[in-house]
Scaffold this active site. Structure first.
Site, PDB file in Angstrom:
ATOM      1  N   MET A 168       8.878  -4.128  -3.632  1.00  0.00           N
ATOM      2  CA  MET A 168       7.726  -4.994  -3.011  1.00  0.00           C
ATOM      3  C   MET A 168       6.495  -4.803  -3.836  1.00  0.00           C
ATOM      4  O   MET A 168       5.358  -5.248  -3.386  1.00  0.00           O
ATOM      5  CB  MET A 168       7.439  -4.021  -1.668  1.00  0.00           C
ATOM      6  CG  MET A 168       8.658  -3.957  -0.718  1.00  0.00           C
ATOM      7  SD  MET A 168       8.155  -3.898   0.968  1.00  0.00           S
ATOM      8  CE  MET A 168       7.391  -2.311   0.962  1.00  0.00           C
ATOM      9  N   GLY A 169       6.942  -4.645  -5.134  1.00  0.00           N
ATOM     10  CA  GLY A 169       5.630  -4.953  -6.164  1.00  0.00           C
ATOM     11  C   GLY A 169       4.667  -3.901  -5.980  1.00  0.00           C
ATOM     12  O   GLY A 169       4.948  -2.663  -5.662  1.00  0.00           O
ATOM     13  N   HIS A 216       4.936   0.684 -10.545  1.00  0.00           N
ATOM     14  CA  HIS A 216       4.596   1.897 -11.165  1.00  0.00           C
ATOM     15  C   HIS A 216       5.768   2.465 -11.959  1.00  0.00           C
ATOM     16  O   HIS A 216       6.730   1.790 -11.930  1.00  0.00           O
ATOM     17  CB  HIS A 216       3.978   2.845 -10.195  1.00  0.00           C
ATOM     18  CG  HIS A 216       4.830   3.193  -9.082  1.00  0.00           C
ATOM     19  ND1 HIS A 216       6.037   3.689  -9.340  1.00  0.00           N
ATOM     20  CD2 HIS A 216       4.791   2.854  -7.588  1.00  0.00           C
ATOM     21  CE1 HIS A 216       6.724   3.673  -8.119  1.00  0.00           C
ATOM     22  NE2 HIS A 216       5.721   3.281  -7.158  1.00  0.00           N
ATOM     23  N   HIS A 257       9.170   2.417 -10.410  1.00  0.00           N
ATOM     24  CA  HIS A 257       9.914   1.153 -10.627  1.00  0.00           C
ATOM     25  C   HIS A 257      10.484   0.753 -11.998  1.00  0.00           C
ATOM     26  O   HIS A 257      11.575   0.265 -12.150  1.00  0.00           O
ATOM     27  CB  HIS A 257       8.903  -0.159 -10.117  1.00  0.00           C
ATOM     28  CG  HIS A 257       8.254   0.019  -8.696  1.00  0.00           C
ATOM     29  ND1 HIS A 257       7.112   0.189  -8.406  1.00  0.00           N
ATOM     30  CD2 HIS A 257       9.255  -0.182  -7.499  1.00  0.00           C
ATOM     31  CE1 HIS A 257       6.867   0.219  -7.317  1.00  0.00           C
ATOM     32  NE2 HIS A 257       8.075  -0.018  -6.569  1.00  0.00           N
ATOM     33  N   GLN A 279      10.669  -5.884   7.442  1.00  0.00           N
ATOM     34  CA  GLN A 279      10.607  -4.240   7.572  1.00  0.00           C
ATOM     35  C   GLN A 279       9.695  -3.620   7.899  1.00  0.00           C
ATOM     36  O   GLN A 279       9.478  -2.372   7.524  1.00  0.00           O
ATOM     37  CB  GLN A 279      11.237  -3.929   6.059  1.00  0.00           C
ATOM     38  CG  GLN A 279      10.225  -3.816   4.737  1.00  0.00           C
ATOM     39  CD  GLN A 279      10.896  -3.589   3.607  1.00  0.00           C
ATOM     40  OE1 GLN A 279      11.794  -4.578   3.092  1.00  0.00           O
ATOM     41  NE2 GLN A 279      10.801  -2.678   2.933  1.00  0.00           N
TER      42      GLN A 279
HETATM   43  P1  AMP Z   1       9.404  -0.097  -3.087  1.00  0.00           P
HETATM   44  O1  AMP Z   1       8.489  -1.216  -4.022  1.00  0.00           O
HETATM   45  O2  AMP Z   1       8.513   1.044  -2.798  1.00  0.00           O
HETATM   46  O3  AMP Z   1       9.720  -0.933  -2.037  1.00  0.00           O
HETATM   47  O4  AMP Z   1      10.259   0.378  -3.937  1.00  0.00           O
HETATM   48  C1  AMP Z   1      11.231  -0.475  -4.739  1.00  0.00           C
HETATM   49  C2  AMP Z   1      12.366   0.466  -5.251  1.00  0.00           C
HETATM   50  O5  AMP Z   1      11.799   1.704  -6.068  1.00  0.00           O
HETATM   51  C3  AMP Z   1      12.946   1.478  -4.407  1.00  0.00           C
HETATM   52  O6  AMP Z   1      14.309   1.527  -4.778  1.00  0.00           O
HETATM   53  C4  AMP Z   1      12.365   2.790  -4.535  1.00  0.00           C
HETATM   54  O7  AMP Z   1      13.220   3.868  -3.926  1.00  0.00           O
HETATM   55  C5  AMP Z   1      12.088   2.774  -5.890  1.00  0.00           C
HETATM   56  N1  AMP Z   1      10.884   3.854  -6.077  1.00  0.00           N
HETATM   57  C6  AMP Z   1       9.818   3.617  -5.678  1.00  0.00           C
HETATM   58  N2  AMP Z   1       8.912   4.906  -6.045  1.00  0.00           N
HETATM   59  C7  AMP Z   1       9.797   5.507  -6.841  1.00  0.00           C
HETATM   60  C8  AMP Z   1       9.788   6.567  -7.573  1.00  0.00           C
HETATM   61  N3  AMP Z   1       8.568   7.554  -7.583  1.00  0.00           N
HETATM   62  N4  AMP Z   1      10.621   6.994  -8.435  1.00  0.00           N
HETATM   63  C9  AMP Z   1      11.914   6.415  -8.525  1.00  0.00           C
HETATM   64  N5  AMP Z   1      12.135   5.431  -7.590  1.00  0.00           N
HETATM   65  C10 AMP Z   1      11.118   4.739  -6.904  1.00  0.00           C
END
Ligand code: AMP
Length: 292
Positions: free
Chosen positions: A30-31, A34, A37, A61
């Site tokens: 979702m951008g 960090h 990602h 979602q």
């Molecule tokens: P999000 O942008 O929060 O929807 O996350 C996108 C992807 O990055 C998802 O598969 C998350 O599980 C993964 N992700 C987010 N934070 C972390 C983290 N601290 N360590 C590993 N993967 C992460």
């Protein structure tokens, strides 16, 4: 590295890669990217010839009272990170590109989504499964990369891929943490300085739970009880749940007689954060993937 907003354009590019015999990895996000990602992008780059990173804050979602509007967005910053890590495309559609007028088909999973985060976020996993299915159909990746930080999401996606015979390998990647232990999250930007300190109770509770398991504790309620006590001592923290579950079915496990997932969601002020550990991944001494 190019930013593509249009479904047809992504498809055309992927088709061209495939005709050259190249493999494609997808990293759905979702951008507001960090290092968590970035670790998924690195993993995809290791395994595949080309990597597509989707950046899409998926309205479906989010519940009506959740943070869809305020969710942090910064495509310029994201582009730099993807470029540095060698991603080939950012797919960044507008909501109307993904959900045209009259959109009415959903991927809805029962059972797995009725536990943990699904209890406090009833529409969340329907939105996740629907958007991930769409991304899979658009990009047609060989492999897709998900973080273990969202452990339930990873289990749900694996289950969906199995149920619906999607020909995509799902790769789960370790949690990336700040040097102080805090699991990286785009939502950490919501936290004030005081809340950032308070948020450390999540990782402290994770490390406490890991130590108890390492020292041979097998009783889930003893482990959960001590973790909850630690979190409850922090005035800015409010527990949504701390549970020990089967890592595939998400059903609660009273005695640790097999590898399990210990997962939690905790509000720090008004920000809901998650963290977890898998008992079969507890190493000797170090606590996960801490970014020094
Ligand atoms: P999000 O942008 O929060 O929807 O996350 C996108 C992807 O990055 C998802 O598969 C998350 O599980 C993964 N992700 C987010 N934070 C972390 C983290 N601290 N360590 C590993 N993967 C992460």
């Amino acid at each position: 590295m190019q930013v593509v907003k249009n479904i047809d354009e992504v498809r055309a590019q992927v088709r061209e890669w495939k005709t050259q015999g190249l493999t494609v990895g997808l990293v759905p996000t979702m951008g507001y990217l960090h290092d968590g990602h970035a670790s998924l992008i690195d993993a995809s780059r290791r395994d595949n010839d080309r990597t597509v990173v989707s950046v899409f804050v998926n309205p479906m979602q989010f519940g009506p009272t959740e943070d869809f509007e305020s969710y942090p967005r910064d495509l310029e910053r994201d582009s730099k990170l993807v470029e540095v890590h060698g991603g080939d495309i950012i797919f960044n559609p507008e909501p109307y590109e993904m959900y045209h007028e009259g959109f009415s088909s959903f991927v809805d999973m029962t059972v797995l989504t009725q536990e943990l985060c699904g209890l406090s976020r009833p529409v969340h996993f329907r939105g996740v499964c629907t958007v991930v299915s769409k991304l899979f159909n658009i990009v047609k990746p060989d492999r897709a990369y998900f973080g273990k930080k969202d452990a339930q999401q990873l289990a749900v996606i694996r289950h969906m891929v199995d149920d619906l015979n999607m020909d995509i390998e799902i790769i789960g990647c370790p949690i990336v943490r700040e040097s102080n232990g805090l699991a990286m999250s785009s939502r950490n930007t919501y936290l004030s300085d005081a809340e950032k300190k308070a948020a450390l109770v999540l990782s402290k509770a994770v490390f406490l739970g890991m130590d108890m398991v390492k020292n041979g504790e097998k009783n889930s309620s003893v482990i959960i009880g001590k973790m909850k006590k630690l979190i409850e001592a922090e005035p800015l923290a409010r527990i949504d749940y701390v549970k020990i579950v089967d890592s595939a079915t998400m059903q609660q496990i009273p005695i640790l007689n097999r590898p399990v997932l210990c997962a939690m969601a905790v509000y720090i002020g008004s920000t809901r954060l998650i963290d977890n550990f898998f008992t079969d991944e507890i190493g000797g001494g170090s606590h996960g993937n801490i970014n020094a």
